[in-house]
Enzyme design. Structure first.
Site: not given
Ligand code: 13P
Ligand code: G3H
Ligand code: ZN
Length: 311
Positions: A82, A256, A181
């Protein structure tokens, strides 16, 4: 069944008018909660690992946990990076067994985004790995990088065809009003995704899988539960689930979700400690936290994504 790529999953999801859930994983209980829900509902699954998750849990531990989930469930599971932010990070995940990577060069210029994405695509495709790219900038926090709402920008539909043709990417994340977030929209406001942009993108890229990031809906019962058990979260609302369901019935094949799992887990643990202030065995509070993640994922699979029974 070994780990799979998203190719067949997205083809079926596009045609079937549903989306695959991409859930972020950071430890064993999260992997187990997600995969137990998917196994019960026979749902295909994308487990995604951020740069921060890799730094927290270690690449090898995460790979082994996901391999264990594949062995235990027999489900088609994709292991996805990700928000990869460099060629080196993507290469390291490709070399280390991931079946899908995201190169997120969305904060760069159009030409620089194309150049970096193309470089990752060439390496990934040579190794049988698929690539998600991003055009447009979401607001919110990812890996300690905060994008202010005023610096976010919707995807320009007139750019998508050239971007996909020149990069060769396999799926495209677009910005239509979601953000990362738990603090997406002010309470009292009415969030509205830009379906006109999604429709325009779909017209220009028929059959091409689109990805939505920042798609947690921030269930109010969990925000309340956190605050009733010693927390202090400011009011916040997320993306309405009926709008996500609509997106899933369109060109969006991957949605996501991370923050909603964090809220479910944290709310459950906070309540547990309030109810049992003398307990200190981690298994006692991680067990209901894992169950809360399972319930949350089951709800998303059935009511938002529509991918139950599609494995
Ligand atoms: P949220 O913060 O809305 O759960 O999104 C997660 C995300 O896009 C991870 O790549
Ligand atoms: O988009 C980001 C995801 O919520 C992952 O979050 O980078 O804090 O692991 P993180
Ligand atoms: Zn994301």
């Amino acid at each position: 069944m070994p780990l799979v790529t998203t190719t067949e999953m997205f083809e079926k999801a596009y045609k079937g008018g549903y989306a695959i859930g991409a859930f972020n994983v950071n430890n064993m209980e999260i992997v187990q909660g997600i995969t137990e829900a998917a196994a019960d509902l026979n749902a295909p699954l994308i487990l995604q690992v951020s740069k921060g998750a890799r730094a927290y849990a270690n690449h090898t531990y995460l790979i082994k946990l996901v391999e264990a989930a594949v062995e235990e469930t027999g489900l088609p599971i994709v292991l996805h990076l990700d928000h990869g932010d460099s060629f080196e990070l993507c290469k390291s995940c490709i070399d280390g067994g991931f079946t899908s990577v995201m190169i997120d060069a969305s904060s760069k210029s159009f030409e620089d985004n194309i150049a970096l994405t193309r470089q990752v695509v060439e390496y990934a495709h040579d190794h049988g790995v698929v690539v998600e790219a991003e055009l447009g900038t979401l607001a919110g926090i990812e890996d300690d990088v905060k994008v202010k709402a005023e610096d976010s920008s919707y995807t320009r539909p007139e750019d998508v065809q050239e971007f996909v043709e020149r990069t060769g990417c396999d799926s495209l994340a677009i910005a239509i009003g979601t953000s990362h977030g738990a603090y997406k929209f002010k309470p009292g406001t009415k969030p509205q995704l830009r379906f006109d942009i999604l429709e325009d993108v779909e017209r220009r890229l028929p059959g091409f899988p689109i990805v939505l990031h920042g798609s947690s809906s921030v269930p109010q019962e969990f925000v309340r539960m956190i605050n009733e058990n010693g927390g202090n979260m400011p009011g916040a609302i997320g993306v309405p689930e009926d709008q996500l369901r609509k997106a899933a019935s369109m060109a969006v094949c991957k949605i996501n979700i991370d923050s909603d799992l964090r809220l479910a887990m944290t709310a459950t643990i906070r309540k547990y400690f309030n109810d049992h202030p003398d307990h200190f065995d981690p298994r006692q509070y991680l067990k209901p936290a894992r169950a809360a993640i399972k319930d949350m994922v089951a709800h998303k699979i059935v009511d938002v994504l529509g991918c139950n029974g599609k494995a």
